[in-house]
Design a protein around this motif. Structure first.
Motif, short mmCIF file in Angstrom:
data_model
loop_
_atom_site.label_atom_id
_atom_site.label_comp_id
_atom_site.label_asym_id
_atom_site.label_seq_id
_atom_site.Cartn_x
_atom_site.Cartn_y
_atom_site.Cartn_z
N SER A 96 -23.53 41.11 -22.51
CA SER A 96 -22.90 39.96 -21.84
C SER A 96 -21.60 39.67 -22.57
O SER A 96 -21.62 39.47 -23.79
N ALA A 143 -11.23 39.48 -21.88
CA ALA A 143 -12.60 39.77 -22.32
C ALA A 143 -12.65 39.65 -23.84
O ALA A 143 -11.91 40.34 -24.55
N LEU A 168 -14.23 42.83 -26.59
CA LEU A 168 -14.69 43.90 -25.69
C LEU A 168 -15.10 45.15 -26.46
O LEU A 168 -16.14 45.75 -26.19
N HIS A 175 -18.42 44.86 -28.14
CA HIS A 175 -19.49 44.89 -27.14
C HIS A 175 -19.76 46.32 -26.67
O HIS A 175 -20.91 46.73 -26.53
N ARG A 196 -15.51 50.70 -19.85
CA ARG A 196 -14.42 49.76 -20.16
C ARG A 196 -13.56 49.52 -18.92
O ARG A 196 -13.22 48.38 -18.58
N VAL A 247 -15.27 47.29 -16.48
CA VAL A 247 -15.24 45.87 -16.91
C VAL A 247 -13.90 45.27 -16.52
O VAL A 247 -13.83 44.17 -15.94
N HIS A 248 -12.82 45.97 -16.82
CA HIS A 248 -11.49 45.44 -16.44
C HIS A 248 -11.37 45.29 -14.92
O HIS A 248 -10.81 44.31 -14.43
N VAL A 274 -19.21 38.41 -17.97
CA VAL A 274 -19.30 39.77 -17.42
C VAL A 274 -20.50 40.45 -18.06
O VAL A 274 -20.62 40.47 -19.29
N LYS A 275 -21.37 40.96 -17.23
CA LYS A 275 -22.54 41.66 -17.76
C LYS A 275 -22.46 43.14 -17.41
O LYS A 275 -22.14 43.49 -16.27
N VAL A 276 -22.76 43.97 -18.38
CA VAL A 276 -22.80 45.42 -18.18
C VAL A 276 -24.26 45.83 -18.32
O VAL A 276 -24.91 45.48 -19.31
N VAL A 298 -21.57 46.65 -13.41
CA VAL A 298 -20.92 45.52 -14.07
C VAL A 298 -20.93 44.36 -13.08
O VAL A 298 -20.63 44.55 -11.89
N ALA A 334 -19.59 40.34 -12.63
CA ALA A 334 -18.74 39.27 -13.18
C ALA A 334 -18.94 38.01 -12.36
O ALA A 334 -18.90 38.06 -11.13
#
Ligand code: PLP
Length: 312
Positions: A54, A62, A65, A68, A90, A93-94, A108-110, A131, A133
């Motif tokens: 998270s 972020a 990042l 994480h 990555r 996420v962006h 944001v959860k991965v 991902v 968000a």
């Protein structure tokens, strides 16, 4: 209720989460989070067999990042998942942050699961990854006034990560049912959160947060080999404190150290920093000035402090 257009969650399904995946088709794609995407035999669902991160996002940035992503890679290794393609994750996420409407704070959860069952009970070898968000809850009251915590026995000794690595203490796995059960127990005891103790009497962490205490002039957090998750937020707070010339320490924190603490905070990526204002029903002083500094420190970017903290 019609969802507010400005808080519409974003879903990015990652198609090539594994470093060894053949480079064909898009690496990830944006899909509708309201439509089903995951199979009913995905081992992430049927066994909680997978990992996640998270990540707090403030003003589109972020926070932490790289730590994480590094922790996601470490969790994957601890679960013997295939090596992940961190560059693709990555980028996803962006992409999720860019696709979300601007918001002061996002979470944001991965997620990476072991994937569908396939022919083997250990899975098909192709993780499922995505991902998500979305705007998180409003934590202003907790950040300003603090929370009530209770101590609960986690049932493991402080050396469990060393003696029994198969228990995956210190990995961020999807198996959070126990963590949620602990929070419900806190609710039954009239509290908001939990500080887990090891079975041999040492303070560890919350179900979804790291523990930071102040004993005298020292800021302390439990040693990272005591079965706790290595917190990214706690690490940022320690860097900030060290920059101020304060003394920080990773050490074994006894139950009585915890009860004698001048102040207690819980640190995590979404809620950031919250002071503990009561432990097992006993009042703990809240240092609003220090809490405000820690919040500014972890945000790292201009950040609207809650009303009760902004003058600090
Ligand atoms: C068990 C546990 N400890 C600590 C943390 C805090 O880690 P971070 O600051 O990286 O969010 C979390 C975060 O969810 C957690 O689940």
């Amino acid at each position: 209720v019609t969802p507010d257009a400005t808080s519409r969650p974003v879903l990015i399904m990652i198609r090539r989460a594994v470093a060894a995946a053949a480079p064909s088709g898009p690496r990830f794609e944006r899909l509708d989070p309201r439509s089903p995407q995951i199979g009913v035999l995905d081992l992430g669902i049927t066994r909680g067999d997978g990992i996640f991160e998270s990540i707090g996002v403030i003003g589109g940035v972020a926070l932490e990042l790289e730590p994480h992503l590094a922790r996601l890679g470490r969790s994957a290794a601890m679960l013997d998942l295939p090596q992940l393609d961190i560059d693709t994750i990555r980028a996803a996420v962006h992409a999720a942050i860019d696709a979300h409407e601007p918001a002061p704070e996002l979470l944001v959860k991965v997620f990476v699961t072991r994937g569908p069952e396939g022919n083997s009970t250990e899975g098909s070898g192709t993780p499922t990854a995505w991902v998500h968000a979305a705007e998180g809850p409003d934590y202003a009251a907790e950040r300003t006034h603090g929370i009530r915590a209770v101590t609960l026995d986690r049932g493991y000794r402080r050396d469990v990560a060393v003696t029994s690595p198969w228990l995956l203490q210190g990995a961020k796995t999807l198996s959070y049912a126990v963590n949620r059960a602990a929070l419900r127990e806190a609710g039954r005891r009239g509290a908001d959160d939990v500080v887990f103790l090891s079975s041999d009497g040492f303070a560890l962490e919350g179900p979804a947060s790291s523990l930071i205490i102040r004993n005298g002039a020292r800021f302390r957090t439990p040693r990272l080999d005591s079965g706790v998750l290595a917190g990214t937020t706690q690490a940022t707070v320690f860097r900030m404190l060290e920059g101020e010339g304060q003394t920080t320490e990773y050490s074994h924190i006894t139950d009585s150290d915890l009860r004698r603490a001048a102040n207690i905070w819980l640190a995590s990526s979404g809620r950031l920093i919250v002071p503990v204002r009561a432990l097992d029903g006993v009042e703990v002083p809240v240092d609003r000035e220090m809490t405000a500094r820690m919040l500014r420190g972890v945000a790292g970017v201009p950040f609207a402090l809650p009303v009760g903290l902004e003058r600090h």
